[in-house]
Design a protein around this motif. Structure first.
Motif, PDB file in Angstrom:
ATOM      1  N   GLU A   1       0.844  -1.192   0.000  1.00  0.00           N
ATOM      2  CA  GLU A   1       0.000   0.000   0.000  1.00  0.00           C
ATOM      3  C   GLU A   1       0.881   1.244   0.000  1.00  0.00           C
ATOM      4  OE1 GLU A   1      -3.153   0.029   2.888  1.00  0.00           O
ATOM      5  OE2 GLU A   1      -3.361  -2.153   2.756  1.00  0.00           O
ATOM      6  N   GLY A   2       0.428   2.276  -0.646  1.00  0.00           N
ATOM      7  CA  GLY A   2       1.183   3.524  -0.684  1.00  0.00           C
ATOM      8  C   GLY A   2       1.943   3.678  -1.984  1.00  0.00           C
ATOM      9  N   PRO A   3       2.730   4.732  -2.081  1.00  0.00           N
ATOM     10  CA  PRO A   3       3.454   5.009  -3.329  1.00  0.00           C
ATOM     11  C   PRO A   3       4.584   4.011  -3.589  1.00  0.00           C
ATOM     12  CG  PRO A   3       4.038   6.618  -1.643  1.00  0.00           C
ATOM     13  CD  PRO A   3       2.954   5.753  -1.060  1.00  0.00           C
ATOM     14  N   ASP A   4       4.959   3.924  -4.848  1.00  0.00           N
ATOM     15  CA  ASP A   4       6.074   3.060  -5.236  1.00  0.00           C
ATOM     16  C   ASP A   4       7.387   3.585  -4.661  1.00  0.00           C
ATOM     17  OD1 ASP A   4       4.315   1.518  -6.664  1.00  0.00           O
ATOM     18  OD2 ASP A   4       4.996   2.204  -8.640  1.00  0.00           O
ATOM     19  N   TRP A   5       8.335   2.684  -4.518  1.00  0.00           N
ATOM     20  CA  TRP A   5       9.693   3.001  -4.121  1.00  0.00           C
ATOM     21  C   TRP A   5      10.578   2.902  -5.355  1.00  0.00           C
ATOM     22  CZ3 TRP A   5      12.009   2.509   1.178  1.00  0.00           C
ATOM     23  CH2 TRP A   5      11.050   2.740   2.173  1.00  0.00           C
ATOM     24  N   GLY A   6      11.757   3.500  -5.303  1.00  0.00           N
ATOM     25  CA  GLY A   6      12.670   3.469  -6.426  1.00  0.00           C
ATOM     26  C   GLY A   6      13.849   2.552  -6.182  1.00  0.00           C
ATOM     27  N   TRP A   7      14.531   2.222  -7.279  1.00  0.00           N
ATOM     28  CA  TRP A   7      15.711   1.371  -7.240  1.00  0.00           C
ATOM     29  C   TRP A   7      16.663   1.862  -8.315  1.00  0.00           C
ATOM     30  CZ3 TRP A   7      16.542  -2.258  -3.609  1.00  0.00           C
ATOM     31  CH2 TRP A   7      17.623  -3.128  -3.771  1.00  0.00           C
ATOM     32  N   ARG A   8      17.932   1.995  -7.981  1.00  0.00           N
ATOM     33  CA  ARG A   8      18.934   2.409  -8.964  1.00  0.00           C
ATOM     34  C   ARG A   8      20.081   1.415  -8.960  1.00  0.00           C
ATOM     35  NH1 ARG A   8      20.331   7.150  -7.239  1.00  0.00           N
ATOM     36  NH2 ARG A   8      22.417   6.685  -6.480  1.00  0.00           N
ATOM     37  N   ILE A   9      20.555   1.082 -10.156  1.00  0.00           N
ATOM     38  CA  ILE A   9      21.709   0.207 -10.323  1.00  0.00           C
ATOM     39  C   ILE A   9      22.775   0.993 -11.073  1.00  0.00           C
ATOM     40  CG2 ILE A   9      22.587  -1.949 -11.292  1.00  0.00           C
ATOM     41  CD1 ILE A   9      19.684  -3.013 -11.192  1.00  0.00           C
ATOM     42  N   GLU A  10      24.006   0.939 -10.579  1.00  0.00           N
ATOM     43  CA  GLU A  10      25.127   1.636 -11.215  1.00  0.00           C
ATOM     44  C   GLU A  10      26.245   0.648 -11.505  1.00  0.00           C
ATOM     45  OE1 GLU A  10      26.421   4.774  -8.614  1.00  0.00           O
ATOM     46  OE2 GLU A  10      24.522   5.856  -8.781  1.00  0.00           O
ATOM     47  N   PHE A  11      26.871   0.813 -12.671  1.00  0.00           N
ATOM     48  CA  PHE A  11      28.046   0.034 -13.056  1.00  0.00           C
ATOM     49  C   PHE A  11      29.160   1.003 -13.389  1.00  0.00           C
ATOM     50  CE2 PHE A  11      24.389  -2.423 -14.669  1.00  0.00           C
ATOM     51  CZ  PHE A  11      24.590  -3.633 -14.028  1.00  0.00           C
ATOM     52  N   TRP A  12      30.372   0.721 -12.938  1.00  0.00           N
ATOM     53  CA  TRP A  12      31.520   1.523 -13.330  1.00  0.00           C
ATOM     54  C   TRP A  12      32.793   0.733 -13.108  1.00  0.00           C
ATOM     55  CZ3 TRP A  12      29.038   2.259  -8.782  1.00  0.00           C
ATOM     56  CH2 TRP A  12      29.790   2.320  -7.621  1.00  0.00           C
ATOM     57  N   SER A  13      33.865   1.217 -13.724  1.00  0.00           N
ATOM     58  CA  SER A  13      35.145   0.535 -13.656  1.00  0.00           C
ATOM     59  C   SER A  13      36.202   1.485 -13.128  1.00  0.00           C
ATOM     60  CB  SER A  13      35.547   0.052 -15.055  1.00  0.00           C
ATOM     61  OG  SER A  13      36.812  -0.549 -14.991  1.00  0.00           O
ATOM     62  N   ASP A  14      37.087   0.950 -12.314  1.00  0.00           N
ATOM     63  CA  ASP A  14      38.233   1.709 -11.817  1.00  0.00           C
ATOM     64  C   ASP A  14      39.495   1.280 -12.549  1.00  0.00           C
ATOM     65  OD1 ASP A  14      36.758   3.179 -10.006  1.00  0.00           O
ATOM     66  OD2 ASP A  14      37.049   1.739  -8.384  1.00  0.00           O
ATOM     67  N   GLY A  15      39.346   0.872 -13.804  1.00  0.00           N
ATOM     68  CA  GLY A  15      40.472   0.406 -14.597  1.00  0.00           C
ATOM     69  C   GLY A  15      40.126  -0.915 -15.256  1.00  0.00           C
ATOM     70  N   PRO A  16      41.046  -1.461 -16.028  1.00  0.00           N
ATOM     71  CA  PRO A  16      40.726  -2.663 -16.791  1.00  0.00           C
ATOM     72  C   PRO A  16      40.505  -3.918 -15.949  1.00  0.00           C
ATOM     73  CG  PRO A  16      43.049  -2.114 -17.028  1.00  0.00           C
ATOM     74  CD  PRO A  16      42.414  -0.987 -16.278  1.00  0.00           C
ATOM     75  N   ASP A  17      40.975  -3.925 -14.717  1.00  0.00           N
ATOM     76  CA  ASP A  17      40.860  -5.126 -13.895  1.00  0.00           C
ATOM     77  C   ASP A  17      40.035  -4.941 -12.630  1.00  0.00           C
ATOM     78  OD1 ASP A  17      42.409  -6.689 -15.656  1.00  0.00           O
ATOM     79  OD2 ASP A  17      44.227  -5.789 -14.854  1.00  0.00           O
ATOM     80  N   ALA A  18      39.257  -3.847 -12.553  1.00  0.00           N
ATOM     81  CA  ALA A  18      38.388  -3.608 -11.396  1.00  0.00           C
ATOM     82  C   ALA A  18      37.028  -3.147 -11.903  1.00  0.00           C
ATOM     83  CB  ALA A  18      39.001  -2.551 -10.474  1.00  0.00           C
ATOM     84  N   PHE A  19      35.980  -3.731 -11.347  1.00  0.00           N
ATOM     85  CA  PHE A  19      34.614  -3.416 -11.778  1.00  0.00           C
ATOM     86  C   PHE A  19      33.726  -3.368 -10.550  1.00  0.00           C
ATOM     87  CE2 PHE A  19      30.457  -4.552 -13.683  1.00  0.00           C
ATOM     88  CZ  PHE A  19      30.402  -3.580 -14.667  1.00  0.00           C
ATOM     89  N   GLN A  20      32.779  -2.437 -10.543  1.00  0.00           N
ATOM     90  CA  GLN A  20      31.873  -2.302  -9.399  1.00  0.00           C
ATOM     91  C   GLN A  20      30.432  -2.210  -9.862  1.00  0.00           C
ATOM     92  OE1 GLN A  20      33.602   1.206  -7.508  1.00  0.00           O
ATOM     93  NE2 GLN A  20      34.363  -0.119  -5.880  1.00  0.00           N
ATOM     94  N   MET A  21      29.561  -2.743  -9.028  1.00  0.00           N
ATOM     95  CA  MET A  21      28.125  -2.608  -9.212  1.00  0.00           C
ATOM     96  C   MET A  21      27.556  -2.187  -7.870  1.00  0.00           C
ATOM     97  SD  MET A  21      25.195  -5.433  -9.994  1.00  0.00           S
ATOM     98  CE  MET A  21      25.328  -6.066  -8.325  1.00  0.00           C
ATOM     99  N   LYS A  22      26.715  -1.165  -7.888  1.00  0.00           N
ATOM    100  CA  LYS A  22      26.102  -0.701  -6.652  1.00  0.00           C
ATOM    101  C   LYS A  22      24.613  -0.515  -6.896  1.00  0.00           C
ATOM    102  CE  LYS A  22      27.345   2.155  -2.728  1.00  0.00           C
ATOM    103  NZ  LYS A  22      28.281   3.135  -2.195  1.00  0.00           N
ATOM    104  N   MET A  23      23.803  -0.892  -5.910  1.00  0.00           N
ATOM    105  CA  MET A  23      22.357  -0.752  -5.986  1.00  0.00           C
ATOM    106  C   MET A  23      21.877   0.107  -4.820  1.00  0.00           C
ATOM    107  SD  MET A  23      21.204  -4.627  -6.914  1.00  0.00           S
ATOM    108  CE  MET A  23      21.551  -5.367  -8.498  1.00  0.00           C
ATOM    109  N   PHE A  24      20.876   0.937  -5.105  1.00  0.00           N
ATOM    110  CA  PHE A  24      20.326   1.839  -4.106  1.00  0.00           C
ATOM    111  C   PHE A  24      18.814   1.672  -4.046  1.00  0.00           C
ATOM    112  CE2 PHE A  24      24.109   3.730  -5.813  1.00  0.00           C
ATOM    113  CZ  PHE A  24      24.749   4.306  -4.730  1.00  0.00           C
ATOM    114  N   VAL A  25      18.253   1.728  -2.848  1.00  0.00           N
ATOM    115  CA  VAL A  25      16.808   1.799  -2.684  1.00  0.00           C
ATOM    116  C   VAL A  25      16.468   3.267  -2.441  1.00  0.00           C
ATOM    117  CG1 VAL A  25      16.815   1.320  -0.190  1.00  0.00           C
ATOM    118  CG2 VAL A  25      14.795   0.790  -1.559  1.00  0.00           C
ATOM    119  N   ILE A  26      15.355   3.727  -3.025  1.00  0.00           N
ATOM    120  CA  ILE A  26      14.959   5.135  -2.962  1.00  0.00           C
ATOM    121  C   ILE A  26      13.544   5.207  -2.402  1.00  0.00           C
ATOM    122  CG2 ILE A  26      14.685   7.272  -4.271  1.00  0.00           C
ATOM    123  CD1 ILE A  26      16.456   5.859  -6.479  1.00  0.00           C
ATOM    124  N   THR A  27      13.373   5.895  -1.279  1.00  0.00           N
ATOM    125  CA  THR A  27      12.047   6.019  -0.673  1.00  0.00           C
ATOM    126  C   THR A  27      11.152   6.903  -1.539  1.00  0.00           C
ATOM    127  OG1 THR A  27      12.508   8.025   0.604  1.00  0.00           O
ATOM    128  CG2 THR A  27      13.108   5.912   1.644  1.00  0.00           C
TER     129      THR A  27
END
Length: 154
Positions: free
Chosen positions: A112-138
């Motif tokens: 019940e109530g309004p929807d929540w948000g979700w964000r996914i981010e991908f980025w690299s700190d060079g050729p041998d490092a990779f990151q994925m981060k997810m956020f919940v948004i009220t």
């Protein structure tokens, strides 16, 4: 429609760790870390990328898949599902980041109530490092990190 550059450069298999943030738990129990793998593949024409992720929580193995494609207008679209967060549904996300960090945002029902948000981010700190981060948004726009994966090439 090309694959966003951060994912194109990340094609291959990665190993690392995934941290799951559950801020509703008591302090000291909120962040759980597990071994994780991430594999990025593209179709033959490099029109989309598939990101497959494994991790575990409370000893239960989990899997997820994100399909990402870039548009001629520079926008990015994605579909995401996994065995823990989505419970069988597929979330649609849109955003940008064809050349810089790729960021896509979607929404989900929290009952019940309004929807929540979700964000996914991908980025690299060079050729041998990779990151994925997810956020919940009220519904009020407050963001909290939910998942962070840090990877090195396998």
């Amino acid at each position: 429609m090309p694959v966003p550059e951060p994912l194109l450069k990340a094609v291959g298999r990665w190993t690392g760790s995934s941290r799951l943030n559950l801020p509703y738990l008591p302090e000291g129990e909120q962040v759980e870390e597990s071994a994780s793998t991430l594999t990025v593949t593209t179709d033959q024409k490099q029109t989309y990328a598939t990101v497959d992720i494994t991790w575990s929580t409370k000893g239960d193995d989990q899997t997820g898949r994100i399909l990402v494609a870039g548009g001629e207008d520079g926008n990015v679209s994605a579909g995401w599902s996994d065995s823990w967060h989505q419970s069988g549904g597929v979330m649609s996300l849109v955003g940008n980041g064809m050349t810089g960090p790729t960021k896509v945002t979607g929404a989900f029902s929290a009952g019940e109530g309004p929807d929540w948000g979700w964000r996914i981010e991908f980025w690299s700190d060079g050729p041998d490092a990779f990151q994925m981060k997810m956020f919940v948004i009220t519904p009020d726009g407050e963001e909290t990190w939910a998942v962070q994966g840090d990877y090195v090439r396998a």
